[in-house]
Design a protein around this motif. Sequence first.
Motif, PDB file in Angstrom:
ATOM      1  N   ARG A 124       0.875  -1.176   0.000  1.00 44.31           N
ATOM      2  CA  ARG A 124       0.000   0.000   0.000  1.00 44.31           C
ATOM      3  C   ARG A 124       0.912   1.226   0.000  1.00 44.31           C
ATOM      4  N   VAL A 125       0.637   2.127  -0.929  1.00 45.45           N
ATOM      5  CA  VAL A 125       1.523   3.278  -1.126  1.00 45.45           C
ATOM      6  C   VAL A 125       0.827   4.576  -0.745  1.00 45.45           C
ATOM      7  N   ALA A 126       1.517   5.406   0.025  1.00 48.06           N
ATOM      8  CA  ALA A 126       0.996   6.743   0.342  1.00 48.06           C
ATOM      9  C   ALA A 126       1.835   7.783  -0.378  1.00 48.06           C
ATOM     10  N   ILE A 127       1.143   8.793  -0.898  1.00 48.18           N
ATOM     11  CA  ILE A 127       1.797   9.829  -1.694  1.00 48.18           C
ATOM     12  C   ILE A 127       1.278  11.183  -1.255  1.00 48.18           C
ATOM     13  N   ASP A 178       2.611   0.786   3.453  1.00 48.03           N
ATOM     14  CA  ASP A 178       3.926   0.138   3.489  1.00 48.03           C
ATOM     15  C   ASP A 178       5.029   1.053   2.969  1.00 48.03           C
ATOM     16  N   LEU A 179       4.668   1.905   2.019  1.00 43.97           N
ATOM     17  CA  LEU A 179       5.647   2.805   1.394  1.00 43.97           C
ATOM     18  C   LEU A 179       5.090   4.224   1.397  1.00 43.97           C
ATOM     19  N   ASN A 208       5.835   1.606  12.527  1.00 43.22           N
ATOM     20  CA  ASN A 208       4.805   0.951  11.710  1.00 43.22           C
ATOM     21  C   ASN A 208       5.353   0.138  10.541  1.00 43.22           C
ATOM     22  N   ASN A 209       6.664  -0.146  10.577  1.00 42.57           N
ATOM     23  CA  ASN A 209       7.283  -0.928   9.479  1.00 42.57           C
ATOM     24  C   ASN A 209       7.007  -0.347   8.104  1.00 42.57           C
ATOM     25  N   VAL A 210       7.249   0.938   7.992  1.00 44.22           N
ATOM     26  CA  VAL A 210       7.012   1.636   6.724  1.00 44.22           C
ATOM     27  C   VAL A 210       8.358   2.030   6.135  1.00 44.22           C
ATOM     28  N   ILE A 211       8.484   1.967   4.814  1.00 45.05           N
ATOM     29  CA  ILE A 211       9.695   2.454   4.147  1.00 45.05           C
ATOM     30  C   ILE A 211       9.384   3.839   3.585  1.00 45.05           C
ATOM     31  N   LEU A 212      10.263   4.811   3.876  1.00 46.63           N
ATOM     32  CA  LEU A 212      10.110   6.160   3.329  1.00 46.63           C
ATOM     33  C   LEU A 212      10.979   6.283   2.081  1.00 46.63           C
ATOM     34  N   LEU A 213      10.400   6.775   1.004  1.00 43.46           N
ATOM     35  CA  LEU A 213      11.152   7.021  -0.234  1.00 43.46           C
ATOM     36  C   LEU A 213      11.323   8.530  -0.306  1.00 43.46           C
TER      37      LEU A 213
END
Length: 407
Positions: A124-127, A178-179, A208-213
């Motif tokens: 799941r991607v957040a932008i 997730d991202l 929250n085990n999220v990867i930041l780009l």
Amino acid sequence: MAQINENFIKIPATYLFSEIAKRVAQHKEENPTAPIIRMGIGDVSLPLPDASVDAMIKAADEQRSAETFRGYGPEQGYAFLREAIVINDFTNRGIDIAEDEIFVSDGAKSDTGNIGDIFDVNNRVAITDPSYPVYVDTNAMAGRAGEPTATGEWTNLVYLQCNSENNFVPALPTEKVDLVYLCYPNNPTGTTLTKEQLTVWVEYAKANNVILLFDAAYEAFITEEDVPHSIYEIEGAKDVAIEFRSFSKTAGFTGTRCGYTVVPKQLMGNTANGEKVSLNKLWNRRQCTKFNGTSYIVQRAAEATYSPEGKKQVKALIDFYTENARIIREGLTKAGYTIFGGVNAPYVWAKAPVGMGSWEYFDFLLKEKNIVTTPGAGFGASGEGYVRFSAFGSRENTIEAMKRLEK
Ligand code: MLT
């Protein structure tokens, strides 16, 4: 007949900046003598630093002789450039990054677009909204964005609104993601996050085990003290973040092409059954298969930006565009616009007149003032009602554009 990737039919038929170029070309065709001023795409107008040109000439000359000729280089980038990057962009700022955490490329556009290769389609991607269109388009191409809705938003993306009400500071997602793509200094709004605000994101990602780009393509334009140049200035960020950097805006490499991505070795992703895997290893594997490295000549040009002369010349470029941004901010304010950004970034985000949509206002500025901007709606639904002014033009054109708007 081969079946196509149907995700490509779901995305808008043309990329934002191609659509703008098309409209500008049409206006030019209908009005061949129109004195058009380009403040749309963030393409630089000043030439490359002399130090980089000299380095390219020398590197090109080396290709004449068998002793100095270079064939395939390391896919990750030559050691001379990775070392210069580590020392100048990280060690000198008190950040501990190793050479094998740096991956040299042909720019941040490719890397932010390609990074999705190492992540599962079901993430799941957040932008942030608005955002650089590459993040949305490439996730849509990969099938990670779901379906487009009537408003142009995608069913599976989580949008983090950035607007004048929240001072362009995105709230943390309220659902599991997730991202997360973050770009600071921000394209398109030109706004920033302070160290404290970015710390909130790093802590959230850890919990929250999220990867930041983290896209830091515009870090060279930072003028304020409490704005981080790198996400790794924040404690713990190496556990949760990938960072993208570019020589395009910093040193005028939009046509020369060079950038790099930092993937810390301690940064982990999961397999479906919970096994931890190094993202550095995966990105390295991806690059070795799909990329043969940035040209040697270009890497020498990038290395030269870190020489004493190169640093002075790069600073002069940044100072020039920063002054343009100041002129734009002042000019637009005088002309009655509500504006944001432009202090730590080469973009000024301006509200269109009440009742006018971004594309409508873009067309008005193009046809009536011969000024090219970028319509805010092209960066996402939250960009509706705004246009973006780029500070990368010549001084003369920047001043002239403000005069036209004052009228
Ligand atoms: C922009 O105008 O947003 C950028 O120049 C586009 C890019 O860097 O690809």
